[in-house]
Write an enzyme that holds these catalytic residues in place. Structure first.
Site, short mmCIF file in Angstrom:
data_model
loop_
_atom_site.label_atom_id
_atom_site.label_comp_id
_atom_site.label_asym_id
_atom_site.label_seq_id
_atom_site.Cartn_x
_atom_site.Cartn_y
_atom_site.Cartn_z
N ASP A 351 -0.73 4.26 53.79
CA ASP A 351 0.14 3.92 52.67
C ASP A 351 1.50 4.58 52.90
O ASP A 351 1.59 5.71 53.38
CB ASP A 351 -0.49 4.45 51.36
CG ASP A 351 0.28 4.01 50.13
OD1 ASP A 351 -0.08 2.97 49.57
OD2 ASP A 351 1.24 4.71 49.75
N ASP A 394 2.07 -1.80 49.49
CA ASP A 394 2.50 -1.01 50.65
C ASP A 394 1.32 -0.35 51.35
O ASP A 394 1.49 0.60 52.11
CB ASP A 394 3.52 0.04 50.21
CG ASP A 394 2.92 1.04 49.24
OD1 ASP A 394 2.06 0.64 48.42
OD2 ASP A 394 3.30 2.23 49.29
#
Length: 479
Positions: A351, A394
Site C-alpha cells: 500500500d 492504492d
C-alpha cells in the site's frame, strides 16, 4: 510412326515376296528362318506383328508361338499363321496356341495387307483402352485419396477452431500437427512488426525454448517469406542463399516455409522439415501445407484477438496489472496446485503510504501517476510466474507460486529499494514528489492452509506495517 513386322519362314521365296509386298506398304520388315533368329530379331527391334509359318523344317511353328507367348517381353505381340495347311485340326490348334489369324499360302496381297493393318490397329486400340482403363483406375484411386485428405483437413480445421485460448490450441497443434502433415518437425512463429522480431508460438523441436525470439534477419528464409508473402519449398536448403542456422537434427535438406496470412495481414510463418518419406508426392504434400497454412492463419488470428480481449478483461485499465477478479481466480488455482504438489506459496500486499495526501495536495492526476509508477516498479520486480494485481485504490497484491517466505521477503525488499523514496515527476509546476510503501507478507502452508485466511493474514501484516511507522515490510508470523 513406322510399324515393324517379323516374317518367320524357312522358305527364301516366301520371305522375299512378303518382304517386298510389306515394305511397299510402308512397314519395316525383319526376317528369320528358325527359332534362334526369331528371338534375335525380337531382341533387336520393337515388333508390332509376327508372320509365322507353321512348318519350319524340323521346328514347329506352334512351339515357337508357345515360347513367344510364354516370354513376358514378347507375349503381347500378335502372331499370324502363314501356312499351306488347310487341315481343320491345324486351324483349331493355331487358335489354341494363341495365333490371332491364319493366312493360307498362296496368299492374296490385298487380303494379307488388309488383315495385317486391321490386326495392328485393333492391337493399338486394345492397348490404348488398357492404358485408359489403367489411368481411370489411377484417377479414381487418386480422387479417393484426395477426398480423404480434404476430409481430414476439414476435420483438422474444425477441431483446431474448437480452441480459442492459446494454450489449448498449442497443445492440440503439438499433438496432431506432425502426423497430420506427414512431416517430422515444424515450427510456427508469430510476427511482431513493431519490434521486428519473430516469436515462437509452438514447435515440436525439443531443444527450442518456448519463449524463443528471433530478430527479423534480411538473410533468413522467414524474412523472405514475410517480405514477399509467398511460400518457399526448397529441396536442398544448404545450396540456397539463405542464412544457415541449421543443426544436425534435420534428416533432410527439404524445407517448407509458408506465410500465415489472414485477410491482408501476415501474422506469422509456418516452417516444416523432414517429410516422412523421400518418395512422397510433393504436389500433394506441398498443397496440403499451403491449405493448412490458410486454416492456421485464420485460427491463430482469432486466437490473437481472443487473447487480447481476454487480457483486457483481466487487466486494470489504469495500471495494466491484473484486476482483482483475475487475481482471485489465479490465487485459487495456484493454491490448489500448491496443495497438490506440497509446494510453498506466498502472498504480498502493499500500500502507498499517505496516498490520500498526494491526491489532496497535488490532485488526482498526480495520484494516478504515482499508481502507474508503482505498477511499473512491480512489473520490473516480479518474475514471469508471479501474479501482480491491483487490489483496489492504492493497494496492490502479488501472488508468488513456489515461493517460501524468505524468497518473498527478498522480492519485497527489491521492490522497496526500487520504489520507496523515488522522485516521481508530476504535471503541477514540473514538481517531483517522493512516496514510500508498506508491505505485508503471508505464506502457505507456513502461516495457513486456507486461501481466505492467507489474504487476511497478508492484509493484517500490511496493517501492522502501516500502524508501526510505515515504509517497512512486515511478516505475518513475526512478533
Amino acid at each position: 510412326m513406322k510399324k515393324n513386322l517379323l516374317i518367320v519362314d524357312d522358305d527364301f521365296d516366301t520371305r522375299f515376296i512378303l518382304k517386298k509386298v510389306l515394305e511397299n506398304e510402308g512397314y519395316g520388315v525383319s526376317l528369320a528362318q528358325n527359332e534362334i533368329e526369331t528371338f534375335e530379331a525380337l531382341a533387336q527391334t520393337p515388333i508390332n506383328l509376327i508372320l509365322l509359318d507353321l512348318k519350319l523344317g524340323s521346328t514347329s511353328g506352334f512351339e515357337i508361338c508357345k515360347k513367344i507367348k510364354n516370354n513376358i517381353n514378347f507375349s503381347g505381340i500378335p502372331i499370324v499363321s502363314i501356312t499351306v495347311s488347310q487341315l481343320e485340326e491345324d486351324m483349331i490348334k493355331a487358335i489354341e496356341y494363341g495365333f490371332v489369324d491364319l493366312i493360307g499360302k498362296p496368299f492374296n496381297n490385298k487380303i494379307l495387307t488388309t488383315k495385317i493393318a486391321s490386326i495392328i490397329r485393333f492391337k493399338e486400340e486394345e492397348e490404348q483402352l488398357r492404358k485408359s482403363r489403367k489411368e481411370l483406375i489411377r484417377l479414381n484411386r487418386y480422387t479417393s485419396i484426395q477426398k480423404d485428405l480434404l476430409s481430414q483437413e476439414a476435420e483438422f480445421s474444425r477441431d483446431l477452431n474448437q480452441f480459442l485460448d492459446a494454450e489449448s490450441k498449442k497443445e492440440f497443434i503439438r499433438e496432431r500437427f506432425p502426423g497430420f502433415l506427414g512431416a517430422r518437425l515444424f515450427t510456427i512463429f508469430s510476427i511482431d512488426e513493431n519490434k521486428r522480431e519473430f516469436k515462437l508460438f509452438i514447435s515440436n523441436h525439443e531443444e527450442l525454448p518456448h519463449n524463443l525470439v528471433v530478430p527479423v534477419d534480411s538473410e533468413s528464409i522467414m524474412y523472405e517469406v514475410l517480405r514477399s508473402k509467398k511460400y518457399l519449398f526448397l529441396q536442398d536448403f544448404n545450396e540456397t542463399r539463405y542464412k544457415k542456422n541449421r543443426r544436425e537434427k534435420y534428416l533432410t535438406d527439404y524445407v517448407c516455409c509458408v506465410p500465415l496470412i489472414s485477410g491482408h495481414r501476415t501474422i506469422g510463418v509456418l516452417n516444416v522439415n523432414d517429410p516422412d518419406s523421400s518418395d512422397i508426392d510433393r504436389f500433394d504434400f506441398e498443397g496440403r501445407i499451403i491449405r493448412t497454412a490458410g486454416h492456421l492463419a485464420v485460427s491463430l488470428h482469432n486466437t490473437i484477438l481472443y487473447e487480447k480481449v481476454r487480457d483486457l478483461s483481466m487487466r486494470d485499465s489504469m495500471t495494466g496489472l491484473f484486476n482483482f477478479r483475475h487475481f482471485l481466480d489465479a490465487l485459487r488455482h495456484e493454491m490448489e496446485r500448491a496443495q497438490q504438489n506440497e509446494e510453498h506459496l506466498s502472498c504480498i500486499m502493499l500500500d502507498i503510504d499517505n496516498f490520500k495526501a498526494v491526491n489532496d495536495n497535488y490532485g488526482h492526476q498526480a495520484g494516478d501517476l504515482v499508481l502507474k509508477e508503482l505498477a511499473r516498479s512491480v512489473s520490473i520486480s516480479v518474475r514471469s510466474s508471479d501474479i501482480p494485481a491491483r487490489y483496489g485504490g492504492d493497494e496492490f497484491v502479488i501472488v508468488l507460486p513456489k515461493t517460501d517466505k524468505s524468497l518473498a521477503l527478498r522480492l519485497a525488499q527489491r521492490l522497496m529499494r526500487l520504489f520507496s523514496g523515488k522522485s516521481i515527476r508530476i504535471p503541477d509546476g514540473n514538481k517531483s514528489i517522493k512516496v514510500t510503501l508498506s508491505v505485508g507478507i503471508a505464506e502457505f502452508p507456513g502461516d495457513t492452509g486456507d486461501m481466505d485466511e492467507l489474504m487476511k493474514m497478508a492484509d493484517e501484516a500490511l496493517y501492522r506495517a502501516k500502524s508501526t511507522g510505515k515504509n517497512k515490510i512486515v511478516d505475518y508470523s513475526q512478533d
